[in-house]
Design an enzyme around this catalytic site. Structure first.
Site, PDB file in Angstrom:
ATOM      1  N   HIS A   1      44.425  43.394  42.935  1.00  0.00           N
ATOM      2  CA  HIS A   1      43.720  42.896  44.144  1.00  0.00           C
ATOM      3  C   HIS A   1      43.922  43.903  45.291  1.00  0.00           C
ATOM      4  O   HIS A   1      44.573  43.616  46.300  1.00  0.00           O
ATOM      5  CB  HIS A   1      44.325  41.534  44.492  1.00  0.00           C
ATOM      6  CG  HIS A   1      43.592  40.707  45.491  1.00  0.00           C
ATOM      7  ND1 HIS A   1      43.271  41.151  46.757  1.00  0.00           N
ATOM      8  CD2 HIS A   1      43.125  39.439  45.423  1.00  0.00           C
ATOM      9  CE1 HIS A   1      42.649  40.172  47.412  1.00  0.00           C
ATOM     10  NE2 HIS A   1      42.550  39.133  46.623  1.00  0.00           N
TER      11      HIS A   1
ATOM     12  N   GLU B   1      38.508  45.107  44.097  1.00  0.00           N
ATOM     13  CA  GLU B   1      39.498  44.681  43.116  1.00  0.00           C
ATOM     14  C   GLU B   1      39.027  44.936  41.682  1.00  0.00           C
ATOM     15  O   GLU B   1      37.886  44.621  41.334  1.00  0.00           O
ATOM     16  CB  GLU B   1      39.774  43.183  43.310  1.00  0.00           C
ATOM     17  CG  GLU B   1      40.138  42.850  44.747  1.00  0.00           C
ATOM     18  CD  GLU B   1      40.100  41.358  45.040  1.00  0.00           C
ATOM     19  OE1 GLU B   1      40.379  40.560  44.130  1.00  0.00           O
ATOM     20  OE2 GLU B   1      39.772  40.984  46.183  1.00  0.00           O
TER      21      GLU B   1
HETATM   22  O1  TA6 Z   1      39.749  38.231  45.968  1.00  0.00           O
HETATM   23  C1  TA6 Z   1      39.169  37.545  47.008  1.00  0.00           C
HETATM   24  C2  TA6 Z   1      39.937  36.250  47.242  1.00  0.00           C
HETATM   25  O2  TA6 Z   1      39.987  35.496  46.062  1.00  0.00           O
HETATM   26  C3  TA6 Z   1      39.292  35.522  48.405  1.00  0.00           C
HETATM   27  O3  TA6 Z   1      38.622  34.350  48.013  1.00  0.00           O
HETATM   28  C4  TA6 Z   1      40.386  35.352  49.416  1.00  0.00           C
HETATM   29  O4  TA6 Z   1      40.837  34.077  49.576  1.00  0.00           O
HETATM   30  C5  TA6 Z   1      41.410  36.370  48.968  1.00  0.00           C
HETATM   31  O5  TA6 Z   1      41.288  36.542  47.605  1.00  0.00           O
HETATM   32  C6  TA6 Z   1      42.852  36.220  49.394  1.00  0.00           C
HETATM   33  O6  TA6 Z   1      43.516  35.185  48.755  1.00  0.00           O
HETATM   34  P1  TA6 Z   1      45.009  34.848  49.161  1.00  0.00           P
HETATM   35  O7  TA6 Z   1      45.445  33.749  48.246  1.00  0.00           O
HETATM   36  O8  TA6 Z   1      45.820  36.102  48.947  1.00  0.00           O
HETATM   37  O9  TA6 Z   1      44.981  34.461  50.612  1.00  0.00           O
END
Ligand code: TA6
Length: 291
Positions: free
Chosen positions: A158, A262
């Site tokens: 990510h 990602e």
């Molecule tokens: O990868 C994108 C995502 O899934 C978004 O929906 C957003 O919420 C982000 O990740 C961050 O998630 P987190 O749980 O780290 O706040």
């Protein structure tokens, strides 16, 4: 390898491997197997890391490269399960470290199932994460099914990329693809032939996307090249101003300075692994100056 890799207490007292290779510096928290910094010599840091990031057991660090496994986003079958799985908030073990190819330094980290992971997800697994720190940052996540039955999983590297001004960024490599739009109730959409530009909150799961992505960042005068293998999904995320204001571990203007691109296998691209089988997801990042 004392001069190349030093493990010491980082933020919050969590063990952090500080890596110094001839070509780049990096920091990797064993908490989450989380790369928080990669800085090639002579360049600004490539990964965005929030100054408000929280470093504590059970929490995910905001920025760097959270490792997402075994589900992406909320768990469909259990809304109380932790967002994005548990790998990013567990203590990983540093297995080996030493010199790698092209003046790099290579670390290998491991995580296996235990009572706490089995309470959330019943399967047995073994993860190996190989981080190669050099002029290129190479991230290899190997998932092995050590259960007697098949399992289905999702994964993502990510990656939070540091950019000068997200509104000026273009991303190539996602032309003419299908995506799930998380800011529009997971609607299925098509992205057209133009490079992607972000003009507001963006949370897109691009399906069946295996190509190189290039993030062109005119404000910092550089291009970030992301190559991958073993990954069919590319996720692009930026919360934009309003959403970011509600994220406690981001500073108000941080959304301008970051974009997540990602390397994932998620949603339609979730993977099924037979007992004893392995899957490898690889992402490599490198920088190029823009003339
Ligand atoms: O990868 C994108 C995502 O899934 C978004 O929906 C957003 O919420 C982000 O990740 C961050 O998630 P987190 O749980 O780290 O706040």
């Amino acid at each position: 390898m004392a001069d190349l890799v030093v493990v010491e207490a980082g933020e919050g007292g969590l063990p952090c491997a500080r890596v110094r290779s001839a070509r780049a510096d990096a920091e990797i928290y064993l908490h989450g197997g989380h790369v928080t910094r990669w800085q090639p010599r002579g360049a600004e840091p490539v990964l965005f890391l929030s100054r408000r990031a929280v470093y504590a057991p059970g929490k995910a660090i905001r920025g760097g490269v959270p490792l997402i496994f075994p589900w992406f986003g909320p768990r469909a079958t259990d809304p109380r399960a932790p967002m994005h799985g548990f790998a990013r908030s567990r203590a990983w073990r540093l297995l080996t470290s030493g010199p790698g190819p092209d003046d790099s330094v290579v670390l290998e980290l491991g995580l296996e199932d235990d009572d706490a992971t089995r309470a959330l997800w019943s399967s047995a697994f073994s993860l190996r994460y190989r981080v190669m720190v050099g002029a290129t940052l190479s991230l290899t996540l190997e998932v092995v099914n050590t259960s007697p039955a098949p399992f289905t999983f999702e994964t993502a590297l990510h990656t939070y990329l540091a950019v000068g001004d997200v509104e000026a960024v273009t991303i190539t490599g996602l032309e003419d693809t299908r995506f799930l739009d998380k800011v529009d109730g997971m609607a299925r959409k098509r992205h057209g032939p133009a490079p992607l530009r972000l003009t507001g909150e963006t949370d897109r799961v691009f399906l069946g996307t295996r190509a190189r992505c290039v993030v062109v960042d005119p404000a910092l005068g550089r291009r970030l090249i992301i190559d991958k293998a073993g990954s069919a999904t590319t996720v692009v995320w930026n919360p934009w101003a309003t959403k970011a204001a509600g994220i406690a571990d981001l500073e108000p203007e941080d959304w301008r300075r970051m974009v997540c691109v990602e390397t994932a296998n998620a949603a339609d691209d979730a993977l099924v692994l037979a007992p004893g089988a392995r899957h490898v997801t690889l992402a490599t990042l490198r920088l190029e100056a823009v003339a």
